[in-house]
Design an enzyme around this catalytic site. Structure first.
Site, PDB file in Angstrom:
ATOM      1  N   ARG A 127       2.025  -6.370   8.963  1.00  0.00           N
ATOM      2  CA  ARG A 127       1.549  -5.481   9.976  1.00  0.00           C
ATOM      3  C   ARG A 127       1.992  -5.353  10.997  1.00  0.00           C
ATOM      4  O   ARG A 127       2.386  -4.114  11.889  1.00  0.00           O
ATOM      5  CB  ARG A 127      -0.146  -5.747  10.186  1.00  0.00           C
ATOM      6  CG  ARG A 127      -0.935  -5.521   7.985  1.00  0.00           C
ATOM      7  CD  ARG A 127      -1.933  -6.074   8.083  1.00  0.00           C
ATOM      8  NE  ARG A 127      -2.177  -6.015   6.873  1.00  0.00           N
ATOM      9  CZ  ARG A 127      -3.390  -6.579   7.089  1.00  0.00           C
ATOM     10  NH1 ARG A 127      -4.320  -7.677   7.069  1.00  0.00           N
ATOM     11  NH2 ARG A 127      -3.703  -6.426   5.544  1.00  0.00           N
ATOM     12  N   PHE A 183     -16.036   3.390   6.718  1.00  0.00           N
ATOM     13  CA  PHE A 183     -14.815   3.811   6.418  1.00  0.00           C
ATOM     14  C   PHE A 183     -14.932   4.247   4.962  1.00  0.00           C
ATOM     15  O   PHE A 183     -13.220   4.187   4.213  1.00  0.00           O
ATOM     16  CB  PHE A 183     -13.804   2.604   7.865  1.00  0.00           C
ATOM     17  CG  PHE A 183     -13.948   0.744   7.060  1.00  0.00           C
ATOM     18  CD1 PHE A 183     -13.688   1.290   5.502  1.00  0.00           C
ATOM     19  CD2 PHE A 183     -15.332   0.385   7.495  1.00  0.00           C
ATOM     20  CE1 PHE A 183     -14.009  -0.817   5.495  1.00  0.00           C
ATOM     21  CE2 PHE A 183     -15.692  -0.831   7.402  1.00  0.00           C
ATOM     22  CZ  PHE A 183     -14.906  -1.187   6.236  1.00  0.00           C
ATOM     23  N   ASN A 220      -1.951   0.377   7.589  1.00  0.00           N
ATOM     24  CA  ASN A 220      -1.555  -1.434   8.503  1.00  0.00           C
ATOM     25  C   ASN A 220      -0.497  -2.169   6.265  1.00  0.00           C
ATOM     26  O   ASN A 220      -0.098  -3.225   5.948  1.00  0.00           O
ATOM     27  CB  ASN A 220      -2.535  -2.193   8.084  1.00  0.00           C
ATOM     28  CG  ASN A 220      -3.796  -1.941   6.786  1.00  0.00           C
ATOM     29  OD1 ASN A 220      -3.817  -1.804   5.377  1.00  0.00           O
ATOM     30  ND2 ASN A 220      -4.832  -2.783   7.131  1.00  0.00           N
ATOM     31  N   THR A 225      -5.740  -7.056  10.352  1.00  0.00           N
ATOM     32  CA  THR A 225      -6.299  -5.949   9.723  1.00  0.00           C
ATOM     33  C   THR A 225      -5.977  -4.546  10.442  1.00  0.00           C
ATOM     34  O   THR A 225      -4.890  -3.594  10.041  1.00  0.00           O
ATOM     35  CB  THR A 225      -7.748  -5.873   9.431  1.00  0.00           C
ATOM     36  OG1 THR A 225      -7.301  -7.161   8.548  1.00  0.00           O
ATOM     37  CG2 THR A 225      -7.709  -4.449   8.846  1.00  0.00           C
ATOM     38  N   ARG A 279      -2.349 -14.201   4.036  1.00  0.00           N
ATOM     39  CA  ARG A 279      -2.487 -13.452   5.214  1.00  0.00           C
ATOM     40  C   ARG A 279      -2.235 -13.711   6.907  1.00  0.00           C
ATOM     41  O   ARG A 279      -1.510 -12.782   7.057  1.00  0.00           O
ATOM     42  CB  ARG A 279      -4.048 -14.463   5.682  1.00  0.00           C
ATOM     43  CG  ARG A 279      -5.195 -13.940   3.889  1.00  0.00           C
ATOM     44  CD  ARG A 279      -5.287 -12.686   3.903  1.00  0.00           C
ATOM     45  NE  ARG A 279      -6.502 -12.584   4.848  1.00  0.00           N
ATOM     46  CZ  ARG A 279      -7.015 -11.248   4.752  1.00  0.00           C
ATOM     47  NH1 ARG A 279      -6.743 -10.595   4.620  1.00  0.00           N
ATOM     48  NH2 ARG A 279      -7.536 -11.119   6.600  1.00  0.00           N
ATOM     49  N   LYS A 299       0.711  -1.067   0.187  1.00  0.00           N
ATOM     50  CA  LYS A 299       0.037   0.158   0.055  1.00  0.00           C
ATOM     51  C   LYS A 299       0.736   0.730  -0.062  1.00  0.00           C
ATOM     52  O   LYS A 299       2.659   1.296   0.042  1.00  0.00           O
ATOM     53  CB  LYS A 299      -0.622  -0.152   1.247  1.00  0.00           C
ATOM     54  CG  LYS A 299      -2.024  -1.201   1.116  1.00  0.00           C
ATOM     55  CD  LYS A 299      -2.705  -1.618   2.070  1.00  0.00           C
ATOM     56  CE  LYS A 299      -4.282  -1.389   2.071  1.00  0.00           C
ATOM     57  NZ  LYS A 299      -5.457  -1.647   3.488  1.00  0.00           N
ATOM     58  N   TYR A 301     -12.419  -2.511  -3.681  1.00  0.00           N
ATOM     59  CA  TYR A 301     -12.743  -2.874  -1.947  1.00  0.00           C
ATOM     60  C   TYR A 301     -15.510  -2.721  -2.335  1.00  0.00           C
ATOM     61  O   TYR A 301     -15.825  -2.450  -1.589  1.00  0.00           O
ATOM     62  CB  TYR A 301     -13.053  -1.509  -0.923  1.00  0.00           C
ATOM     63  CG  TYR A 301     -11.248  -1.607  -1.317  1.00  0.00           C
ATOM     64  CD1 TYR A 301     -10.861  -2.659  -0.131  1.00  0.00           C
ATOM     65  CD2 TYR A 301     -10.519  -0.924  -1.178  1.00  0.00           C
ATOM     66  CE1 TYR A 301      -9.601  -2.837   0.102  1.00  0.00           C
ATOM     67  CE2 TYR A 301      -9.158  -0.931  -0.672  1.00  0.00           C
ATOM     68  CZ  TYR A 301      -8.657  -2.226  -0.475  1.00  0.00           C
ATOM     69  OH  TYR A 301      -7.083  -2.197   0.178  1.00  0.00           O
TER      70      TYR A 301
END
Length: 161
Positions: free
Chosen positions: A105, A60, A118, A94, A88, A12, A52
């Site tokens: 994370r 959010f 994150n 998250t 994962r 990200k 998303y």
């Protein structure tokens, strides 16, 4: 059974601007996962909303869209045995404050008051992975290749990659 799967990973914007791309990729490679597709892009609002879509209407949603479109990202198709589950677990919870130390994370995520950064997205299921990969990659952008050590882990010594 050899459950080789593919999953989508997004490094990200916060991880990109903090210079964490190499560190994150290195973790996946050290785990024995294979990067079969990768590119840097700047996600626009339209693509972010498609990605998303299950969160549309949630409180959010706008903050999430703003976050993922704020700077470039690195999108990757990661392949390996049980890749969805493995990635994962490596990513961690998250919310960075809930992520265990040693996870991506847990080590790099930030919880800054009303915002969480994150650093990584990882598909949450095989079905999500297929859908998400198709949003970011054409079939010809995903490559089949052998890693140097692939022969070593084959069941038969003479098995070819």
């Amino acid at each position: 059974m050899n459950e080789v799967e593919r999953t989508l990973v997004i490094i990200k914007p916060d991880a990109v601007v903090r210079g964490l791309i190499g560190e994150i990729i290195s973790r996946f490679e050290k785990k024995g996962l294979k990067i079969v597709g990768m590119k840097m892009i700047w996600i626009d609002r339209e693509l972010a909303e498609k990605h998303y879509e299950e969160h549309k209407g949630k409180p959010f949603f706008e903050a999430l869209i703003d976050y993922i479109t704020k700077a470039p990202v690195v999108v990757m198709v990661v392949e390996g045995r049980y890749a969805v589950e493995v990635v994962r677990k490596m990513a961690g919870a998250t919310d960075p404050k809930d992520a265990a130390p040693g996870t991506i994370r847990g080590d790099y995520g930030l919880d800054i008051g009303d915002a969480i950064y994150n650093v990584i997205h990882a598909s949450d299921s095989k079905e999500s992975a297929e859908r998400e990969i198709s949003l970011y990659f054409k079939p010809e952008e995903i490559y089949e290749y052998c890693k140097a050590a692939d022969w070593f882990y084959r069941e038969k010594k003479q098995a070819k990659c």
